[in-house]
Design a protein around this motif. Structure first.
Motif, PDB file in Angstrom:
ATOM      1  N   LEU A   2       0.842  -1.195   0.000  1.00  0.00           N
ATOM      2  CA  LEU A   2       0.000   0.000   0.000  1.00  0.00           C
ATOM      3  C   LEU A   2       0.877   1.246   0.000  1.00  0.00           C
ATOM      4  O   LEU A   2       1.846   1.333   0.755  1.00  0.00           O
ATOM      5  N   SER A   3       0.517   2.213  -0.834  1.00  0.00           N
ATOM      6  CA  SER A   3       1.236   3.494  -0.913  1.00  0.00           C
ATOM      7  C   SER A   3       0.220   4.629  -0.931  1.00  0.00           C
ATOM      8  O   SER A   3      -0.736   4.603  -1.723  1.00  0.00           O
ATOM      9  N   ILE A   4       0.431   5.610  -0.066  1.00  0.00           N
ATOM     10  CA  ILE A   4      -0.463   6.769   0.033  1.00  0.00           C
ATOM     11  C   ILE A   4       0.364   8.032  -0.179  1.00  0.00           C
ATOM     12  O   ILE A   4       1.339   8.272   0.538  1.00  0.00           O
ATOM     13  N   GLU A   5      -0.045   8.825  -1.153  1.00  0.00           N
ATOM     14  CA  GLU A   5       0.680  10.046  -1.505  1.00  0.00           C
ATOM     15  C   GLU A   5      -0.251  11.240  -1.368  1.00  0.00           C
ATOM     16  O   GLU A   5      -1.372  11.230  -1.878  1.00  0.00           O
ATOM     17  N   MET A   6       0.216  12.260  -0.672  1.00  0.00           N
ATOM     18  CA  MET A   6      -0.562  13.487  -0.489  1.00  0.00           C
ATOM     19  C   MET A   6       0.262  14.687  -0.950  1.00  0.00           C
ATOM     20  O   MET A   6       1.468  14.750  -0.691  1.00  0.00           O
ATOM     21  N   VAL A   7      -0.403  15.620  -1.635  1.00  0.00           N
ATOM     22  CA  VAL A   7       0.268  16.791  -2.194  1.00  0.00           C
ATOM     23  C   VAL A   7      -0.316  18.048  -1.560  1.00  0.00           C
ATOM     24  O   VAL A   7      -1.541  18.230  -1.532  1.00  0.00           O
ATOM     25  N   ASN A   8       0.562  18.902  -1.065  1.00  0.00           N
ATOM     26  CA  ASN A   8       0.167  20.196  -0.496  1.00  0.00           C
ATOM     27  C   ASN A   8       0.866  21.307  -1.267  1.00  0.00           C
ATOM     28  O   ASN A   8       2.047  21.192  -1.592  1.00  0.00           O
ATOM     29  N   GLU A   9       0.126  22.361  -1.559  1.00  0.00           N
ATOM     30  CA  GLU A   9       0.666  23.482  -2.324  1.00  0.00           C
ATOM     31  C   GLU A   9       0.952  24.668  -1.406  1.00  0.00           C
ATOM     32  O   GLU A   9       0.283  24.857  -0.388  1.00  0.00           O
ATOM     33  N   ALA A  10       1.939  25.457  -1.788  1.00  0.00           N
ATOM     34  CA  ALA A  10       2.261  26.698  -1.087  1.00  0.00           C
ATOM     35  C   ALA A  10       2.523  27.789  -2.110  1.00  0.00           C
ATOM     36  O   ALA A  10       3.224  27.557  -3.107  1.00  0.00           O
TER      37      ALA A  10
END
Length: 296
Positions: A212-220
């Protein structure tokens, strides 16, 4: 635009033929107008109220290979094995949430639960998808269940559907400060849920943990600056465009002038030749009369 039938063409031809200064006047006015209009196009291009902004994306990843813990439950009555994991979400300016499960047993399912809901669609994340816009087609779901295909299940979700919040964008503002505030308002968001729950259900009594792989992207927000262009190239393009427009309009008039001048020169040559022949004929006749008088 300039001509209205044969009479107008004839008048233009005669006017240009009889007044060569008109050609110089037309050329002077044309180039003056070309320069003025080119500068107007150029000035309107560089004097803009558009501001562009860029964002920096930070990607955080958790996976079973990096120590992500699973809770395993075997349901003997249903003969299924359930794997579940809770993942903490960075709620600030969250955009993408991607979950990938591999090495799944045939018939397994992947379920992603988010209390605040994520925007999902089967075509989301597919680069060559046609007639698809997440802003119009995606649906906000708290729970999404996917079936495995060849042992793999992939989930893609968005926290916001506004394209400008997850990539570079443009705003229209009267000042730098206003542009900064507008860009920050587009990029800034706070996701409503702090925990993502992922559940995998496999048939049978399974003891091998799925990958299982979980990727989250946050912008600034990174930078906001006025939209600018290459001054020299824009002026050249503006000059070329206006010059081409004037050429289409003026070339017929110049062509008529050139043809009329050529015809006029040909007529002058014919007239000169006819006058020379007439002078020769007159001289011959006078000589014959003198000879006749002397003979008599």
């Amino acid at each position: 635009m300039f001509f209205n039938g044969g009479m107008d063409r004839e008048h233009m031809r005669k006017a240009l033929a009889q007044n060569p200064n008109m050609l110089r006047t037309l050329l002077g006015l044309s180039f003056t107008l070309i320069f003025m209009l080119s500068y107007a196009v150029y000035a309107n291009t560089i004097d803009t109220a558009y501001y562009t902004y860029t964002t920096d994306a930070s990607v955080s990843e958790q996976s079973s290979d990096s120590g992500l813990a699973f809770d395993r439950v075997y349901d003997e009555a249903a003969s299924t094995t359930t794997w579940s994991a809770n993942v903490t979400i960075d709620r600030n300016n969250l955009t993408w949430v991607n979950v990938s499960a591999e090495d799944l047993a045939p018939g397994a399912t992947l379920t992603v639960f988010d209390a605040a809901g994520l925007w999902t669609h089967s075509l989301l994340g597919i680069e060559d998808a046609r007639d698809f816009s997440c802003a119009d087609d995606c649906r906000l779901n708290e729970t999404t269940t996917l079936e495995e295909t060849d042992g793999v299940a992939v989930y893609k979700g968005l926290a916001v559907t506004e394209p400008g919040a997850r990539s570079n964008g443009t705003v229209v503002a009267e000042s730098q400060g206003e542009a900064d505030d507008m860009a920050a308002a587009i990029v800034s968001n706070r996701h409503g849920s702090a925990v993502l729950r992922v559940t995998i259900v496999e048939p049978g009594n399974r003891s091998t943990t799925p990958a299982l792989s979980i990727e989250m992207v946050n912008e600034a927000l990174s930078n906001v600056q006025p939209f600018d262009v290459d001054v020299a190239s824009e002026f050249v393009w503006a000059l070329t465009a206006v010059f081409a427009c004037f050429s289409i309009v003026l070339l017929p008039a110049f062509a008529i002038y050139a043809v009329s001048r050529r015809k006029e020169r040909a007529n002058e040559a014919k007239l000169a030749q006819a006058e020379a022949l007439d002078d020769t004929s007159t001289t011959s006749t006078a000589s014959e009369e003198v000879e006749e008088n002397e003979a008599s």
